[in-house]
Design a protein around this motif. Structure first.
Motif, PDB file in Angstrom:
ATOM      1  N   ASN A  42       0.856  -1.180   0.000  1.00 46.42           N
ATOM      2  CA  ASN A  42       0.000   0.000   0.000  1.00 46.42           C
ATOM      3  C   ASN A  42       0.891   1.228   0.000  1.00 46.42           C
ATOM      4  O   ASN A  42       1.905   1.266   0.706  1.00 46.42           O
ATOM      5  CB  ASN A  42      -0.915   0.025   1.223  1.00 46.42           C
ATOM      6  CG  ASN A  42      -1.940   1.135   1.156  1.00 46.42           C
ATOM      7  OD1 ASN A  42      -1.673   2.260   1.559  1.00 46.42           O
ATOM      8  ND2 ASN A  42      -3.116   0.837   0.623  1.00 46.42           N
ATOM      9  N   ASP A  43       0.532   2.243  -0.779  1.00 46.39           N
ATOM     10  CA  ASP A  43       1.419   3.405  -0.922  1.00 46.39           C
ATOM     11  C   ASP A  43       1.326   4.399   0.234  1.00 46.39           C
ATOM     12  O   ASP A  43       2.087   5.364   0.300  1.00 46.39           O
ATOM     13  CB  ASP A  43       1.177   4.116  -2.252  1.00 46.39           C
ATOM     14  CG  ASP A  43      -0.185   4.806  -2.332  1.00 46.39           C
ATOM     15  OD1 ASP A  43      -0.959   4.781  -1.348  1.00 46.39           O
ATOM     16  OD2 ASP A  43      -0.483   5.380  -3.399  1.00 46.39           O
ATOM     17  N   LEU A  44       0.390   4.183   1.185  1.00 47.85           N
ATOM     18  CA  LEU A  44       0.237   5.075   2.347  1.00 47.85           C
ATOM     19  C   LEU A  44       0.094   6.537   1.931  1.00 47.85           C
ATOM     20  O   LEU A  44       0.536   7.449   2.631  1.00 47.85           O
ATOM     21  CB  LEU A  44       1.416   4.926   3.316  1.00 47.85           C
ATOM     22  CG  LEU A  44       1.650   3.521   3.892  1.00 47.85           C
ATOM     23  CD1 LEU A  44       2.841   3.533   4.842  1.00 47.85           C
ATOM     24  CD2 LEU A  44       0.412   3.002   4.599  1.00 47.85           C
ATOM     25  N   ALA A  49       6.772   7.380   6.568  1.00 49.37           N
ATOM     26  CA  ALA A  49       6.189   6.546   7.615  1.00 49.37           C
ATOM     27  C   ALA A  49       7.204   6.189   8.695  1.00 49.37           C
ATOM     28  O   ALA A  49       8.396   6.032   8.427  1.00 49.37           O
ATOM     29  CB  ALA A  49       5.618   5.273   7.004  1.00 49.37           C
ATOM     30  N   TYR A  50       6.700   6.035   9.917  1.00 56.56           N
ATOM     31  CA  TYR A  50       7.539   5.645  11.047  1.00 56.56           C
ATOM     32  C   TYR A  50       7.086   4.304  11.628  1.00 56.56           C
ATOM     33  O   TYR A  50       7.599   3.264  11.276  1.00 56.56           O
ATOM     34  CB  TYR A  50       7.545   6.743  12.118  1.00 56.56           C
ATOM     35  CG  TYR A  50       8.460   6.417  13.282  1.00 56.56           C
ATOM     36  CD1 TYR A  50       9.834   6.421  13.128  1.00 56.56           C
ATOM     37  CD2 TYR A  50       7.949   6.092  14.537  1.00 56.56           C
ATOM     38  CE1 TYR A  50      10.694   6.102  14.174  1.00 56.56           C
ATOM     39  CE2 TYR A  50       8.788   5.782  15.597  1.00 56.56           C
ATOM     40  CZ  TYR A  50      10.154   5.781  15.411  1.00 56.56           C
ATOM     41  OH  TYR A  50      10.986   5.458  16.467  1.00 56.56           O
ATOM     42  N   GLY A 466       6.065   3.769   0.918  1.00 58.07           N
ATOM     43  CA  GLY A 466       4.861   3.037   1.274  1.00 58.07           C
ATOM     44  C   GLY A 466       5.120   1.884   2.234  1.00 58.07           C
ATOM     45  O   GLY A 466       6.163   1.806   2.885  1.00 58.07           O
ATOM     46  N   MET A 467       4.138   0.977   2.319  1.00 59.21           N
ATOM     47  CA  MET A 467       4.194  -0.183   3.204  1.00 59.21           C
ATOM     48  C   MET A 467       4.214  -1.464   2.380  1.00 59.21           C
ATOM     49  O   MET A 467       3.363  -1.675   1.514  1.00 59.21           O
ATOM     50  CB  MET A 467       2.986  -0.210   4.150  1.00 59.21           C
ATOM     51  CG  MET A 467       2.928  -1.444   5.052  1.00 59.21           C
ATOM     52  SD  MET A 467       1.503  -1.425   6.183  1.00 59.21           S
ATOM     53  CE  MET A 467       0.146  -1.758   5.021  1.00 59.21           C
ATOM     54  N   HIS A 468       5.189  -2.339   2.663  1.00 62.49           N
ATOM     55  CA  HIS A 468       5.283  -3.639   2.015  1.00 62.49           C
ATOM     56  C   HIS A 468       4.952  -4.721   3.038  1.00 62.49           C
ATOM     57  O   HIS A 468       5.458  -4.694   4.163  1.00 62.49           O
ATOM     58  CB  HIS A 468       6.686  -3.868   1.453  1.00 62.49           C
ATOM     59  CG  HIS A 468       7.045  -2.935   0.333  1.00 62.49           C
ATOM     60  ND1 HIS A 468       7.369  -1.603   0.548  1.00 62.49           N
ATOM     61  CD2 HIS A 468       7.127  -3.136  -1.004  1.00 62.49           C
ATOM     62  CE1 HIS A 468       7.633  -1.027  -0.615  1.00 62.49           C
ATOM     63  NE2 HIS A 468       7.497  -1.931  -1.569  1.00 62.49           N
ATOM     64  N   ILE A 469       4.105  -5.659   2.653  1.00 60.35           N
ATOM     65  CA  ILE A 469       3.761  -6.805   3.493  1.00 60.35           C
ATOM     66  C   ILE A 469       4.491  -8.012   2.918  1.00 60.35           C
ATOM     67  O   ILE A 469       4.358  -8.329   1.729  1.00 60.35           O
ATOM     68  CB  ILE A 469       2.242  -7.042   3.520  1.00 60.35           C
ATOM     69  CG1 ILE A 469       1.514  -5.759   3.943  1.00 60.35           C
ATOM     70  CG2 ILE A 469       1.906  -8.188   4.467  1.00 60.35           C
ATOM     71  CD1 ILE A 469       0.002  -5.865   3.870  1.00 60.35           C
ATOM     72  N   LEU A 470       5.251  -8.691   3.770  1.00 64.30           N
ATOM     73  CA  LEU A 470       6.163  -9.730   3.315  1.00 64.30           C
ATOM     74  C   LEU A 470       5.876 -11.057   4.015  1.00 64.30           C
ATOM     75  O   LEU A 470       5.214 -11.099   5.056  1.00 64.30           O
ATOM     76  CB  LEU A 470       7.609  -9.316   3.600  1.00 64.30           C
ATOM     77  CG  LEU A 470       8.015  -7.897   3.185  1.00 64.30           C
ATOM     78  CD1 LEU A 470       9.388  -7.554   3.742  1.00 64.30           C
ATOM     79  CD2 LEU A 470       7.988  -7.756   1.667  1.00 64.30           C
ATOM     80  N   GLU A 471       6.406 -12.139   3.443  1.00 65.60           N
ATOM     81  CA  GLU A 471       6.378 -13.431   4.097  1.00 65.60           C
ATOM     82  C   GLU A 471       7.696 -14.143   3.837  1.00 65.60           C
ATOM     83  O   GLU A 471       8.354 -13.912   2.820  1.00 65.60           O
ATOM     84  CB  GLU A 471       5.212 -14.279   3.610  1.00 65.60           C
ATOM     85  CG  GLU A 471       5.191 -14.547   2.127  1.00 65.60           C
ATOM     86  CD  GLU A 471       3.943 -15.299   1.700  1.00 65.60           C
ATOM     87  OE1 GLU A 471       3.969 -16.543   1.771  1.00 65.60           O
ATOM     88  OE2 GLU A 471       2.959 -14.642   1.307  1.00 65.60           O
TER      89      GLU A 471
END
Length: 487
Positions: A42-44, A49-50, A466-471
């Protein structure tokens, strides 16, 4: 058929196809990866971002992201808004949905926004409405607020815990007791970051407990002022310890404190009363700080499993923060300290990502450690830790043997249209530093990292990416027992 290759239209299609193929990693948001894969993004809203915090709310998983100060368009309402708090539904991590932006304080970088956010369920807090969820956040550097986020799409402000401050930062909230350790700047104190402790077990009725800090920071003291607090981590009533980290990249101090004495001992901020709950204090070398102090307690030490004693104990993981671009400061890294004998802590190992090969110091932005995950979920706790490493993304370490931590996975996002070259922070001495052209290079600046109980990893970027969701994948996935964790 052969002649069709010469046709202008075919050439155009071919060139376009090659361009798409060439930039496919960029399109996927991946620059490089090892044993870690991108699940969602998501690009927020292009905001710097913190802190990310992930909370399960009923059948939903919600990400709350605190932002540094800036001023951006909110596409949800068409309004320009000061950076504050982003709220994202990550129930399906492959398709995160941006729900709400709550504006923060006006200002740039550390002087504005709403960097820090914590969330607790009312079902866990002792005196709260059991049907609700509550968010504790800073409002820039001037106050701490509590919001009702039961409906994350429609949050409402409940109360301001304390205002009129001269600084805030990385607070900690015990959801099972409601005790909150607020990083604040009481105007009466000699530092812009110390601890104000509140009972927030009933979030609608904050109860002040005490102010706390190092001797020399307290009102009425004299001489040199010890370095400011960065943040605490508490183990709650069961562990009865609070681990305070002071400083970021210089003159750091680690303080181990008896929680019960801290909360119930004499509260007037005299030198004697400030020292009363202190178990030990470790002063770090001049070029190192303590951004994050993460306890790994009751660990087995595999190297010493056959030793008569010393084959298990407690470890404190200390993460420095790189501040200056291009490594123009002391090396900022990760430290493992044996605190089994709390009055005599000692370092047992460290880890850093070398800048060579790759000349990472000149890649752009900061290169070095910043923070670790803080969630102690069973999926990863005492097995794998994740560290935000600015222009080198997130690094995952196997910490099962804290005397010999080793990297097992990493992920570096690709820059995108929102990524910016960060402004150069002032040096601690106020002098102009000899920055090169690398100081203006656009580079990933992975700022903070967190995990959830499902085993997903969340990284957010200081340079607006932005925010990256990883696995995890491969051997790293097996260490985490990923399949057992994912629902």
């Amino acid at each position: 058929m052969r002649n069709c290759f010469k046709h202008p239209l075919f050439k155009s299609i071919l060139i376009s196809s090659l361009a798409v193929a060439s930039f496919q990693p960029f399109a996927q948001g991946v620059s490089e990866a090892k044993n870690m894969a991108l699940t969602g993004y998501n690009d927020l809203q292009g905001r710097t971002a913190y802190q990310p915090t992930i909370q399960k709310q009923g059948n939903r998983w919600i990400a709350y992201v605190g932002h540094h100060g800036d001023y951006k368009l909110n596409p949800l309402n068409g309004q320009m808004e000061n950076n504050g708090t982003s709220i994202i539904d990550v129930t399906d991590p492959k398709k995160p949905k941006y729900l709400k932006h709550l504006p923060g304080e006006e200002g740039k970088a550390e002087q504005g926004g709403a960097q820090m956010v914590r969330v607790c369920s009312g079902a866990t807090l002792p005196k709260a409405d059991k049907s609700k969820f509550y968010m504790l956040r800073v409002f820039g550097n001037q106050s701490h607020e509590i919001w009702d986020v039961t409906q994350p799409e429609n949050p409402s402000l409940l109360t301001t815990v304390v205002k009129g401050l001269k600084g805030t930062h990385k607070s900690f909230w015990e959801c099972d007791t409601g005790i909150a350790y607020l990083v604040s700047g009481n105007p009466q104190w000699r530092t812009n970051r110390m601890t104000q402790i509140y009972d927030l077990s009933d979030p609608t009725k904050p109860v002040f407990i005490r102010d706390y800090g190092l001797v020399g920071q307290n009102p009425g003291s004299s001489g040199a002022v010890p370095i400011a607090l960065h943040g605490p981590i508490s183990t709650g009533p069961k562990g009865n310890r609070v681990y305070f980290g002071y400083g970021t990249n210089t003159e750091g101090i680690i303080q181990i404190v008896d929680r019960e004495k801290l909360l119930n001992g004499p509260k007037e901020p005299t030198p004697e009363n400030l020292l009363y709950p202190q178990i030990s204090r470790v002063e770090l070398p001049p070029m190192h700080g303590a951004h994050t102090t993460f306890p790994m307690l009751d660990m087995e030490f595999p190297q010493f499993k056959n030793s008569l004693s010393g084959n298990k104990g407690d470890i404190l993981v200390i993460t420095d923060e790189a501040i200056q671009k291009e490594c123009l400061e002391g090396r900022q890294m990760v430290w493992f300290m044996d605190i089994s004998t709390e009055t005599k802590p000692y370092g047992v190992s460290n880890w850093a990502l070398p800048d060579m090969p790759g000349n990472l110091c000149k890649k752009g932005g900061r290169h070095g450690a910043h923070s670790s995950n803080e969630n102690m979920t069973d999926v990863f706790y005492k097995k794998i830790m994740f560290f935000a490493y600015f222009n080198s993304g997130v690094r995952a370490l196997d910490v099962r043997d804290p005397f010999a931590p080793k990297e097992i996975a990493s992920f570096v996002p690709a820059i995108n249209k929102n990524t910016v070259a960060l402004e150069t922070p002032a040096s601690s001495a106020g002098a102009k530093l000899p920055y090169t052209e690398a100081a203006t290079k656009v580079a990933i600046q992975t700022n903070n990292v967190e995990v959830d109980e499902r085993g997903y990893i969340y990284i957010v970027d200081r340079a607006n990416t932005g925010m990256h969701i990883l696995e995890l994948t491969g051997p790293a996935k097996k260490i985490a027992n990923w399949n057992a964790a994912i629902k």
